[in-house]
Enzyme design. Structure first.
Site, PDB file in Angstrom:
ATOM      1  N   CYS A   1      -7.314  -7.481 -10.857  1.00 32.43           N
ATOM      2  CA  CYS A   1      -6.321  -8.554 -10.760  1.00 32.43           C
ATOM      3  C   CYS A   1      -6.719  -9.771 -11.578  1.00 32.43           C
ATOM      4  O   CYS A   1      -5.862 -10.493 -12.074  1.00 32.43           O
ATOM      5  CB  CYS A   1      -6.059  -8.898  -9.302  1.00 32.43           C
ATOM      6  SG  CYS A   1      -5.161  -7.555  -8.506  1.00 32.43           S
TER       7      CYS A   1
ATOM      8  N   GLU B   1       0.832  -1.213   0.000  1.00 27.73           N
ATOM      9  CA  GLU B   1       0.000   0.000   0.000  1.00 27.73           C
ATOM     10  C   GLU B   1       0.864   1.261   0.000  1.00 27.73           C
ATOM     11  O   GLU B   1       2.095   1.201   0.035  1.00 27.73           O
ATOM     12  CB  GLU B   1      -0.948  -0.066   1.202  1.00 27.73           C
ATOM     13  CG  GLU B   1      -1.906  -1.253   1.077  1.00 27.73           C
ATOM     14  CD  GLU B   1      -2.928  -1.344   2.198  1.00 27.73           C
ATOM     15  OE1 GLU B   1      -2.787  -0.638   3.221  1.00 27.73           O
ATOM     16  OE2 GLU B   1      -3.877  -2.132   2.024  1.00 27.73           O
TER      17      GLU B   1
ATOM     18  N   CYS C   1      -2.031  -4.408  -5.390  1.00 27.46           N
ATOM     19  CA  CYS C   1      -2.557  -5.688  -4.911  1.00 27.46           C
ATOM     20  C   CYS C   1      -1.455  -6.751  -4.942  1.00 27.46           C
ATOM     21  O   CYS C   1      -0.458  -6.630  -5.671  1.00 27.46           O
ATOM     22  CB  CYS C   1      -3.700  -6.154  -5.809  1.00 27.46           C
ATOM     23  SG  CYS C   1      -5.270  -5.313  -5.510  1.00 27.46           S
TER      24      CYS C   1
ATOM     25  N   CYS D   1      -9.539  -9.353  -6.946  1.00 30.92           N
ATOM     26  CA  CYS D   1     -10.398  -8.253  -7.394  1.00 30.92           C
ATOM     27  C   CYS D   1     -10.471  -8.254  -8.926  1.00 30.92           C
ATOM     28  O   CYS D   1      -9.715  -8.951  -9.601  1.00 30.92           O
ATOM     29  CB  CYS D   1      -9.872  -6.909  -6.872  1.00 30.92           C
ATOM     30  SG  CYS D   1      -8.419  -6.291  -7.738  1.00 30.92           S
TER      31      CYS D   1
ATOM     32  N   GLU E   1      -1.540  -9.543  -6.326  1.00 29.43           N
ATOM     33  CA  GLU E   1      -1.417 -10.141  -7.658  1.00 29.43           C
ATOM     34  C   GLU E   1      -0.517  -9.299  -8.560  1.00 29.43           C
ATOM     35  O   GLU E   1       0.131  -9.835  -9.470  1.00 29.43           O
ATOM     36  CB  GLU E   1      -2.800 -10.299  -8.296  1.00 29.43           C
ATOM     37  CG  GLU E   1      -3.712 -11.276  -7.574  1.00 29.43           C
ATOM     38  CD  GLU E   1      -4.528 -10.635  -6.457  1.00 29.43           C
ATOM     39  OE1 GLU E   1      -4.117  -9.584  -5.932  1.00 29.43           O
ATOM     40  OE2 GLU E   1      -5.580 -11.200  -6.112  1.00 29.43           O
TER      41      GLU E   1
HETATM   42  N1  THU Z   1      -6.117  -6.709  -2.289  1.00 28.80           N
HETATM   43  C1  THU Z   1      -5.229  -7.525  -2.929  1.00 28.80           C
HETATM   44  O1  THU Z   1      -4.020  -7.470  -2.661  1.00 28.80           O
HETATM   45  N2  THU Z   1      -5.706  -8.352  -3.877  1.00 28.80           N
HETATM   46  C2  THU Z   1      -7.025  -8.493  -4.200  1.00 28.80           C
HETATM   47  O2  THU Z   1      -7.343  -9.190  -5.148  1.00 28.80           O
HETATM   48  C3  THU Z   1      -8.040  -7.829  -3.388  1.00 28.80           C
HETATM   49  C4  THU Z   1      -7.540  -6.695  -2.558  1.00 28.80           C
HETATM   50  C5  THU Z   1      -5.599  -5.744  -1.303  1.00 28.80           C
HETATM   51  C6  THU Z   1      -5.643  -4.318  -1.758  1.00 28.80           C
HETATM   52  C7  THU Z   1      -5.593  -3.588  -0.432  1.00 28.80           C
HETATM   53  O3  THU Z   1      -4.220  -3.428  -0.066  1.00 28.80           O
HETATM   54  C8  THU Z   1      -6.262  -4.527   0.533  1.00 28.80           C
HETATM   55  O4  THU Z   1      -6.340  -5.793  -0.119  1.00 28.80           O
HETATM   56  C9  THU Z   1      -7.661  -4.095   0.943  1.00 28.80           C
HETATM   57  O5  THU Z   1      -8.456  -3.845  -0.173  1.00 28.80           O
END
Ligand code: THU
Length: 132
Positions: free
Chosen positions: A93, A48, A57, A90, A59
């Protein structure tokens, strides 16, 4: 090369990756692991940023490792949350994973492995760009 995914190994690798997550803003660590068609196992965690919208993310991080470690096609992917439970990638991703695994890529879900063609039906991809 046809490969049978070792889902247990992918699960433990994804959990290990989630422990490395940099998620001080959401406090929602994510880890992901993938099997590449040459047998390699790759992984990633979310990263983040104080500028919230710039967070990456897990991925994204794994996709970078895929390319940086020699490329290849993704055969199987497993994503987890902080509890080690399977997490749905998500939408963005799913698109990232589709680029490198296509319709046959398997994603672990609570209902078992599912093909990308089910997870992201009628996906836009590299083939569409050839239809100019
Ligand atoms: N997140 C991922 O790393 N991958 C996903 O497919 C869904 C969401 C992360 C993004 C963010 O840092 C945290 O999860 C909360 O949304």
């Amino acid at each position: 090369m046809t490969l049978t995914p070792d889902w247990q190994l992918l699960h433990s690798t994804a959990i290990a990756a989630s422990k490395k997550a940099y998620a001080p803003y959401s406090n929602f660590p994510v880890g992901v692991a993938g099997l590449v068609n040459d047998g390699r196992i790759i992984s990633g965690c979310n990263v983040e940023n104080a500028s919230y919208g710039l967070g990456l993310c897990a991925e994204c991080s794994m996709t970078s490792e895929l390319v940086m470690s020699g490329g290849g096609r993704l055969v199987a992917v497993l994503c987890v949350d902080a509890q080690g439970d399977y997490l749905a990638p998500c939408g963005r991703c799913r698109q990232l994973l589709f680029e490198h695994g296509g319709n046959e890529l398997l994603l672990m879900t609570p209902d078992g492995p599912m093909k990308m063609s089910t997870i992201l039906p009628w996906a836009f991809g590299p083939d569409d760009l050839d239809r100019k």
